[in-house]
Design a protein around this motif. Structure first.
Motif, short mmCIF file in Angstrom:
data_model
loop_
_atom_site.label_atom_id
_atom_site.label_comp_id
_atom_site.label_asym_id
_atom_site.label_seq_id
_atom_site.Cartn_x
_atom_site.Cartn_y
_atom_site.Cartn_z
N HIS A 233 5.46 -49.67 52.48
CA HIS A 233 6.39 -50.03 51.39
C HIS A 233 6.42 -48.91 50.36
N CYS A 235 8.35 -47.67 46.58
CA CYS A 235 9.14 -48.08 45.42
C CYS A 235 8.77 -47.18 44.26
N ASP A 336 13.41 -54.76 46.70
CA ASP A 336 13.00 -53.41 46.30
C ASP A 336 11.49 -53.28 46.13
N CYS A 337 10.83 -54.37 45.81
CA CYS A 337 9.40 -54.32 45.52
C CYS A 337 8.90 -55.76 45.59
N GLY A 338 7.60 -55.93 45.45
CA GLY A 338 7.09 -57.26 45.19
C GLY A 338 7.64 -57.71 43.84
#
Ligand SMILES: [Zn+2]
Length: 380
Positions: A233, A235, A336-338
């Motif tokens: 992941h 970001c 896009d992210c957590g």
């Protein structure tokens, strides 16, 4: 096969839980008291995610001090810090709103995790009726625990990195053994590596290639079949509704990141000014053969840092544009992210973390519906 979709991992912790982390630091409650509240919030996260139809669920990382520090400390203030660590390490990041996050500092060897993410997977599997995934931290983040300058007496940098890679490998393998169907590795330090922020020395050291090489030392211990379900992941950060590296040109990272032999990538994109350029770069640099596995690009179609809920139509349109640049069999959809990678996160643009939790579910529903619509339109 329809376009696959997957969340990154975290959800905002209820304010009640955030206060309980503080109460543990203040000695007002016990670790068991905190764990009871973590378990309650984790169960609520799983049930709410399943209600949206999310095919693969997490506990929203409600039991973790943060996405990066869960293996080494129970709270961000350092309650329950692992052996051979002190609280005063280097900054991990200084965010655009001025707040910062600091890492612990390694004081000696050996380096060992005190908590493995498989603990969470085991608990979550007992609650979930859908498949379960788990996010883990990359070795490239935890290498920053070692002081930037010099060597620790009696524990060389090389020995530390070898121990670290062993712990990360174990973390991933144990998650699969506990029943996770996917494990994604958080790599938010990738874009930050080219920031050149004078206040934060490691970001001026050109460490991106070192990060990638170290991560590959772990990825290369897994077979292509295993790596199909091990992701990365990326970001520009996401904490207190702020970012740390969105000003770093994305191509600096994207032109290198796919060298990591991961089977899939969860890629921030919805908050970029020029999304189509990001699709183009991912199409250009992702590989259909990364040592035996095709790299699937899960493009971010939801921005967890704003309270405005994306529409399913927007999500669909983004994915249709992405499909012009990325082969559809290697395209996925993500956020896009957590939604809240750190346990203390008041979500100021949302007004409160409890409201942000509700918003997160609406955003996830939009991603699921928009992805379904895009698959239909593309005939996959
Ligand atoms: Zn992230």
């Amino acid at each position: 096969m329809p376009i696959p979709t997957e969340l990154v991992g975290s959800l905002p912790r209820p304010e009640k839980l955030q206060n309980a982390y503080q109460d543990l630091d203040d000695g007002k409650i016990t670790w068991e008291d905190l764990q009871a509240l973590q378990d309650e919030a984790a169960e609520d996260s799983i049930k709410r995610l399943e209600a949206t139809g999310e095919p693969i669920v997490t506990d929203g990382e409600q039991r973790e001090s943060s996405f990066a520090t869960y293996p080494i400390t129970d709270t961000l203030a350092g309650t329950g810090l692992a052996d051979n660590l002190a609280g005063d390490g280097q900054f991990f990041a200084i965010f655009d709103d001025g707040h910062h996050r600091q890492l612990p500092r390694l004081t000696g060897g050996p380096f060992r995790y005190k908590t493995f993410a498989s603990e969470f997977v085991e608990k979550n599997r007992k609650i979930a009726t859908h498949d379960v995934k788990q996010a883990v931290i990359a070795p490239s983040m935890l290498m920053l625990l070692y002081p930037l300058e010099g060597e620790i007496e009696g524990y060389s940098r090389d020995q530390f990195l070898a121990d670290l890679c062993d712990e990360v490998e174990k973390d991933i393998r144990q998650c699969f053994a506990a029943g996770a169907v996917r494990v994604s590795v958080d790599f938010t330090e990738g874009r930050l590596a080219n920031k050149n922020d004078a206040r934060n020395p490691w970001t001026g050291r050109n460490m991106l290639q070192d990060f990638i090489d170290l991560n590959n030392q772990v990825f290369d211990r897994f077979s292509p079949e295993e790596r199909r379900n091990i992701g990365i992941h990326t970001c520009p950060g996401g904490d207190n509704d702020s970012v740390h590296s969105k000003d770093v040109p994305y191509e600096k990272l994207l032109s290198k990141m796919f060298e990591i032999n991961a089977g899939y990538f969860l890629i921030q994109c919805a908050s970029e000014e020029d999304k189509e350029e990001v699709y183009r770069l991912c199409g250009k640099y992702s590989r259909d053969d990364a040592n035996g596995v095709a790299q699937v690009c899960f493009m971010g179609v939801i921005n967890p840092l704003t309270p405005e809920v994306e529409t399913a139509e927007q999500v669909k349109n983004d994915l249709l544009t992405a499909a012009k640049h990325i082969p559809v069999e290697r395209l996925g959809a993500t956020d896009d992210c957590g939604f809240s990678p750190f346990s203390r996160d008041l979500k100021p643009k949302h007004g409160s973390p409890d409201f942000a939790r509700d918003v997160a579910m609406q955003k996830i529903s939009a991603r699921l519906e928009g992805t379904r619509m895009a698959s239909e339109e593309l005939g996959v």
